[in-house]
Design an enzyme around this catalytic site. Structure first.
Site, short mmCIF file in Angstrom:
data_model
loop_
_atom_site.label_atom_id
_atom_site.label_comp_id
_atom_site.label_asym_id
_atom_site.label_seq_id
_atom_site.Cartn_x
_atom_site.Cartn_y
_atom_site.Cartn_z
N SER A 245 5.22 -40.57 -14.00
CA SER A 245 3.94 -41.21 -14.27
C SER A 245 2.75 -40.30 -13.96
CB SER A 245 3.89 -42.52 -13.48
OG SER A 245 2.90 -43.37 -13.95
N ASP A 256 0.02 -27.24 -19.39
CA ASP A 256 -0.59 -27.10 -20.72
C ASP A 256 -1.75 -26.11 -20.72
OD1 ASP A 256 1.19 -28.89 -21.74
OD2 ASP A 256 -0.23 -30.56 -21.92
N LYS A 270 7.56 -41.38 -17.84
CA LYS A 270 6.85 -42.65 -17.96
C LYS A 270 5.49 -42.39 -18.60
CE LYS A 270 5.00 -46.56 -15.29
NZ LYS A 270 3.59 -46.41 -15.70
#
Length: 278
Positions: A245, A256, A270
Site C-alpha cells: 500500500s 520511478d 495493493k
C-alpha cells in the site's frame, strides 16, 4: 487495519469511506465502534495483541507483528496464517471483523491458532491484550556516514518522525549523510498523505503518485516540490512480499524517479485508496 485515506469534513457523526479502484467503487458507512477502530490504527495506539493482517487466499495472513507487542513476544511472524480466533474458523473472515475479535480491553485473553510455512503442526497461542503503542520510525547511524531508517507504518506524524530521524542521522554523520538504507520490509502501509510527504523529502520535482478512475482519467495527482528536498545522497530501499500500500507508493516513487535502488522481492500489490469523509 491501516488504510490509505484522505480526510474530509462533515458533521453528521458518521464516517463515509469511498474506495476507488480499477474495477469497483464502494461506499461504506462506519458506526462509532468501527470509526474508533480506524482512528486507533492511524494514531498508533490501541488495545490488542499487535499484529498487522490482510487477506491473502482463504486465510488472513500476518503482514507483520508490532515490535514489543504480545504477538511479537509470543513469536508470531510475518507470513503466518490465522486459522482460528477464539475457537472460531477464520477462513474467509473479513479483515475488519478479525481485527475486532483480536482487539479488546487490556488484560483480557484471546486464543489464536496459526499455521506457519514449513511446519506441519499449527501454533496455538493464548495472548494477553495490552495497550499497544506503535512507533512508526526507527533509525541508527552505520559505519561510513550511512544511515539506516525503517518505517513500520504510515500513521499520523510519520513524515515528521522521518524528518527528525534524517536530521539526527545527518548530525551523527558530521553534517553530511553519505547514504541511506530505507527499510520498508513488512510495512503494511497507512495514510497516503504521509507517504507522499516522505517521498517529497527526497524528490525535487515530478509526480509522486496519481489516482485514476475506471475510465483511465486522472482523479488526483501529488507532485514533489524543490523546497526542503534532501541532498542527493545514495538510497537503497529494502522491500519484501509484505511491503504494501502506502509503502509501495513511496518505494515506487523513489524508483520511478531514479532516486533509489530497490532491493528485495516482489511487493504485496495493493492499489486501492480509501477516501474518508468524517
Amino acid at each position: 487495519r491501516l488504510c490509505d485515506r484522505h480526510t474530509g469534513v462533515g458533521g453528521d457523526g458518521l464516517l463515509w469511506v469511498a474506495q476507488a479502484d480499477p474495477t469497483s467503487l464502494r461506499m461504506v458507512i462506519l458506526n462509532a465502534e468501527e470509526y474508533a477502530l480506524l482512528e486507533s490504527d492511524t494514531t498508533g495506539q490501541f488495545g490488542g495483541v499487535g499484529v498487522e493482517i490482510d487477506a491473502r487466499g482463504d486465510y488472513l495472513t500476518v503482514i507483520a507483528p508490532i515490535a514489543g507487542s504480545p504477538a511479537a513476544r509470543a513469536g508470531v511472524r510475518a507470513g503466518d496464517e490465522i486459522l482460528q480466533i477464539e475457537g472460531r474458523d477464520a477462513r474467509g473472515l473479513d479483515v475488519d471483523e478479525a481485527v475486532r475479535r483480536m482487539r479488546g480491553a487490556p488484560g483480557s485473553h484471546v486464543r489464536v491458532v496459526l499455521q506457519r510455512r514449513g511446519q506441519a503442526d499449527p501454533l496455538r497461542l493464548d495472548l494477553v491484550r495490552e495497550v499497544v503503542h506503535v512507533s512508526s520510525v526507527e533509525s541508527h547511524a552505520m559505519d561510513g556516514g550511512v544511515g539506516y531508517l525503517t518505517i513500520k507504518s504510515f500513521q499520523e506524524r510519520a513524515a515528521d518522525e522521518v524528518s527528525r530521524a534524517l536530521d539526527d542521522l545527518t548530525r551523527a554523520s558530521n553534517g553530511r549523510l553519505e547514504g541511506l538504507v530505507l527499510d520498508l520490509r513488512n510495512d503494511p502501509g497507512g495514510l497516503l498523505d504521509e507517504s507522499i510527504f516522505i517521498a517529497d523529502e527526497f524528490l525535487a520535482d515530478g509526480v509522486i503518485v496519481s489516482t485514476r478512475g475506471r475510465d483511465g482519467a486522472a482523479q488526483d495527482e501529488a507532485r514533489a516540490h524543490a523546497a526542503g528536498t534532501r541532498p542527493d545522497f545514495p538510497i537503497v530501499v529494502l522491500v519484501n512480499e509484505y511491503t504494501a500500500s502506502a509503502a509501495e507508493i513511496l518505494a515506487g516513487a523513489l524508483q520511478d524517479h531514479h532516486r533509489a535502488t530497490l532491493v528485495g522481492t516482489r511487493t504485496f500489490g495493493k492499489g486501492s485508496v480509501q477516501t474518508v469523509v468524517d
